[in-house]
Design a protein around this motif. Sequence first.
Motif, mmCIF file in Angstrom:
data_model
loop_
_atom_site.group_PDB
_atom_site.id
_atom_site.type_symbol
_atom_site.label_atom_id
_atom_site.label_comp_id
_atom_site.label_asym_id
_atom_site.label_seq_id
_atom_site.Cartn_x
_atom_site.Cartn_y
_atom_site.Cartn_z
ATOM 1 N N HIS A 43 -6.741 15.341 -1.023
ATOM 2 C CA HIS A 43 -5.518 14.548 -0.875
ATOM 3 C C HIS A 43 -5.475 13.801 0.450
ATOM 4 O O HIS A 43 -4.820 12.760 0.542
ATOM 5 C CB HIS A 43 -4.293 15.464 -0.997
ATOM 6 C CG HIS A 43 -3.011 14.717 -1.203
ATOM 7 N ND1 HIS A 43 -2.739 14.019 -2.362
ATOM 8 C CD2 HIS A 43 -1.921 14.540 -0.396
ATOM 9 C CE1 HIS A 43 -1.532 13.459 -2.275
ATOM 10 N NE2 HIS A 43 -1.031 13.745 -1.093
ATOM 11 N N GLY A 44 -6.163 14.329 1.458
ATOM 12 C CA GLY A 44 -6.017 13.742 2.789
ATOM 13 C C GLY A 44 -7.255 13.114 3.384
ATOM 14 O O GLY A 44 -7.202 12.703 4.547
ATOM 15 N N TRP B 128 0.869 -1.185 0.000
ATOM 16 C CA TRP B 128 0.000 0.000 0.000
ATOM 17 C C TRP B 128 0.901 1.229 0.000
ATOM 18 O O TRP B 128 1.683 1.436 0.927
ATOM 19 C CB TRP B 128 -0.879 -0.012 1.238
ATOM 20 C CG TRP B 128 -1.939 1.052 1.339
ATOM 21 C CD1 TRP B 128 -1.843 2.374 1.007
ATOM 22 C CD2 TRP B 128 -3.270 0.864 1.849
ATOM 23 N NE1 TRP B 128 -3.010 3.036 1.273
ATOM 24 C CE2 TRP B 128 -3.922 2.126 1.789
ATOM 25 C CE3 TRP B 128 -3.968 -0.216 2.361
ATOM 26 C CZ2 TRP B 128 -5.240 2.317 2.232
ATOM 27 C CZ3 TRP B 128 -5.281 -0.026 2.793
ATOM 28 C CH2 TRP B 128 -5.904 1.222 2.719
ATOM 29 N N GLY B 129 0.798 2.066 -1.016
ATOM 30 C CA GLY B 129 1.581 3.294 -1.081
ATOM 31 C C GLY B 129 0.675 4.501 -1.132
ATOM 32 O O GLY B 129 -0.228 4.563 -1.968
ATOM 33 N N ARG B 130 0.911 5.446 -0.253
ATOM 34 C CA ARG B 130 0.100 6.661 -0.202
ATOM 35 C C ARG B 130 0.927 7.878 -0.615
ATOM 36 O O ARG B 130 2.008 8.110 -0.073
ATOM 37 C CB ARG B 130 -0.450 6.875 1.217
ATOM 38 C CG ARG B 130 -1.317 8.111 1.344
ATOM 39 C CD ARG B 130 -1.764 8.352 2.764
ATOM 40 N NE ARG B 130 -2.621 9.540 2.829
ATOM 41 C CZ ARG B 130 -2.970 10.152 3.957
ATOM 42 N NH1 ARG B 130 -2.551 9.685 5.123
ATOM 43 N NH2 ARG B 130 -3.732 11.230 3.921
ATOM 44 N N LEU C 174 -1.035 -4.540 -5.245
ATOM 45 C CA LEU C 174 -0.516 -3.183 -5.063
ATOM 46 C C LEU C 174 -1.681 -2.214 -5.008
ATOM 47 O O LEU C 174 -2.492 -2.158 -5.933
ATOM 48 C CB LEU C 174 0.423 -2.808 -6.211
ATOM 49 C CG LEU C 174 0.902 -1.353 -6.269
ATOM 50 C CD1 LEU C 174 1.770 -1.019 -5.063
ATOM 51 C CD2 LEU C 174 1.667 -1.078 -7.566
ATOM 52 N N LEU C 175 -1.766 -1.458 -3.923
ATOM 53 C CA LEU C 175 -2.778 -0.405 -3.779
ATOM 54 C C LEU C 175 -2.071 0.941 -3.727
ATOM 55 O O LEU C 175 -1.161 1.134 -2.914
ATOM 56 C CB LEU C 175 -3.609 -0.611 -2.517
ATOM 57 C CG LEU C 175 -4.816 0.323 -2.334
ATOM 58 C CD1 LEU C 175 -5.909 -0.367 -1.506
ATOM 59 C CD2 LEU C 175 -4.452 1.645 -1.673
ATOM 60 N N LEU C 176 -2.487 1.857 -4.601
ATOM 61 C CA LEU C 176 -1.890 3.190 -4.669
ATOM 62 C C LEU C 176 -2.956 4.227 -4.339
ATOM 63 O O LEU C 176 -3.957 4.343 -5.046
ATOM 64 C CB LEU C 176 -1.303 3.439 -6.058
ATOM 65 C CG LEU C 176 -0.198 2.472 -6.484
ATOM 66 C CD1 LEU C 176 0.230 2.740 -7.921
ATOM 67 C CD2 LEU C 176 1.003 2.561 -5.545
ATOM 68 N N GLU C 177 -2.723 4.980 -3.284
ATOM 69 C CA GLU C 177 -3.653 6.008 -2.807
ATOM 70 C C GLU C 177 -3.098 7.386 -3.157
ATOM 71 O O GLU C 177 -2.003 7.734 -2.753
ATOM 72 C CB GLU C 177 -3.835 5.869 -1.295
ATOM 73 C CG GLU C 177 -4.746 6.899 -0.673
ATOM 74 C CD GLU C 177 -4.831 6.763 0.840
ATOM 75 O OE1 GLU C 177 -5.461 7.626 1.484
ATOM 76 O OE2 GLU C 177 -4.258 5.791 1.387
ATOM 77 N N THR C 178 -3.861 8.157 -3.915
ATOM 78 C CA THR C 178 -3.458 9.486 -4.394
ATOM 79 C C THR C 178 -2.042 9.461 -4.977
ATOM 80 O O THR C 178 -1.180 10.239 -4.568
ATOM 81 C CB THR C 178 -3.573 10.560 -3.302
ATOM 82 O OG1 THR C 178 -2.710 10.249 -2.193
ATOM 83 C CG2 THR C 178 -5.005 10.684 -2.806
ATOM 84 N N PRO C 179 -1.784 8.582 -5.938
ATOM 85 C CA PRO C 179 -0.427 8.467 -6.484
ATOM 86 C C PRO C 179 -0.109 9.557 -7.490
ATOM 87 O O PRO C 179 -0.999 10.170 -8.075
ATOM 88 C CB PRO C 179 -0.466 7.103 -7.183
ATOM 89 C CG PRO C 179 -1.879 7.012 -7.688
ATOM 90 C CD PRO C 179 -2.720 7.634 -6.591
ATOM 91 N N VAL D 109 -6.191 1.664 -7.699
ATOM 92 C CA VAL D 109 -5.797 3.071 -7.601
ATOM 93 C C VAL D 109 -6.958 3.878 -7.052
ATOM 94 O O VAL D 109 -8.106 3.725 -7.509
ATOM 95 C CB VAL D 109 -5.362 3.642 -8.965
ATOM 96 C CG1 VAL D 109 -5.098 5.145 -8.862
ATOM 97 C CG2 VAL D 109 -4.111 2.923 -9.475
ATOM 98 N N ALA D 110 -6.677 4.723 -6.066
ATOM 99 C CA ALA D 110 -7.688 5.584 -5.458
ATOM 100 C C ALA D 110 -7.250 7.039 -5.543
ATOM 101 O O ALA D 110 -6.091 7.364 -5.256
ATOM 102 C CB ALA D 110 -7.910 5.196 -3.991
ATOM 103 N N HIS D 111 -8.181 7.915 -5.924
ATOM 104 C CA HIS D 111 -7.876 9.337 -6.015
ATOM 105 C C HIS D 111 -9.168 10.132 -5.815
ATOM 106 O O HIS D 111 -10.263 9.592 -5.983
ATOM 107 C CB HIS D 111 -7.262 9.678 -7.376
ATOM 108 C CG HIS D 111 -6.083 10.578 -7.285
ATOM 109 N ND1 HIS D 111 -4.819 10.228 -7.715
ATOM 110 C CD2 HIS D 111 -5.954 11.835 -6.802
ATOM 111 C CE1 HIS D 111 -3.984 11.226 -7.504
ATOM 112 N NE2 HIS D 111 -4.650 12.213 -6.962
ATOM 113 N N GLY D 112 -9.018 11.403 -5.467
ATOM 114 C CA GLY D 112 -10.160 12.292 -5.303
ATOM 115 C C GLY D 112 -10.151 13.389 -6.346
ATOM 116 O O GLY D 112 -9.082 13.877 -6.745
ATOM 117 N N THR D 113 -11.325 13.795 -6.772
ATOM 118 C CA THR D 113 -11.401 14.808 -7.822
ATOM 119 C C THR D 113 -10.967 16.182 -7.340
ATOM 120 O O THR D 113 -10.615 17.036 -8.153
ATOM 121 C CB THR D 113 -12.830 14.903 -8.372
ATOM 122 O OG1 THR D 113 -13.731 15.273 -7.319
ATOM 123 C CG2 THR D 113 -13.286 13.576 -8.978
#
Length: 270
Positions: free
Chosen positions: A247-248, A146-148, A167-172, A212-216
């Motif tokens: 981002h947070g 998990w990488g943030r 592999l999980l990528l948070e706000t990459p 992959v996770a991200h916010g608009t």
Amino acid sequence: MTVLKRLAAILIGLIAILYLGATGLLFFLQRDFQYAPAGEVFEPQAVGFSGEVVTIPTGGDEIVTGWYAPPRDGMPVILYFKGNAGSFSAEHVRYRAFSEAGYGVLAFDYRGFPASPGVLSEENILADALSAYDWLAREGHPILIWGRSLGSGPASYVASVREAEALLLETPFYSAVSVAGERYGFLPVGWLMHDQFRVDQWIGEVAEPVFVAHGTADEVISVGNGERVFAAAPNAVELWIEPGGTHGDLWARGIWERARAFFESVNRGG
């Protein structure tokens, strides 16, 4: 015309001086812009985490310090790569949640962050990430990475050269240099930047299933970065774009529930 030419020459000279000054400032102080390593270090028992403090040998006969808790029988371990600010221990709420759900967890500070003395650089961060993986692999449990944020760099790198379950990528970022280019497009950041974290190059070598996770509404690393990373992953499984997510705040918006579903799906083989 002579006066105008002189004024124009002076103006051009001032612009050149300002540009060179900005370039020099970015070059010599770039890591001060890129990292914010100061922060409090918590003790696991003080925040209700049942794991232990561990020290892991890394490059140059140095060590990094982290927390480790083994998983319940038959469960994997989450190898967690933190972002660019403070100590890993500040995210203790996450580690407790991982452990309470039966997952093991290993999280740590890269060299140069509060719990791990040393020089802060991309080279050291990647070496520390590999050392953490290799230390954890000797424990014999399946590993989930998990990488943030900044951690998406070492997470992608490790997944490209080691074997994990997912592999999980948070706000990459697509790369750290691409983010710098978005912010400082008037400067030649590709030539100036030391720590570029080329996720765009590593992700193509990642065989593991990728989430992959991200916010608009992410104003630190734009959502387009996450979308590009997902598109470049050979085994891209799930892309979660959270409307209004910043981002947070993805933890508060339910990333753990989505991550668990992804991990359980991987564990079932599809």
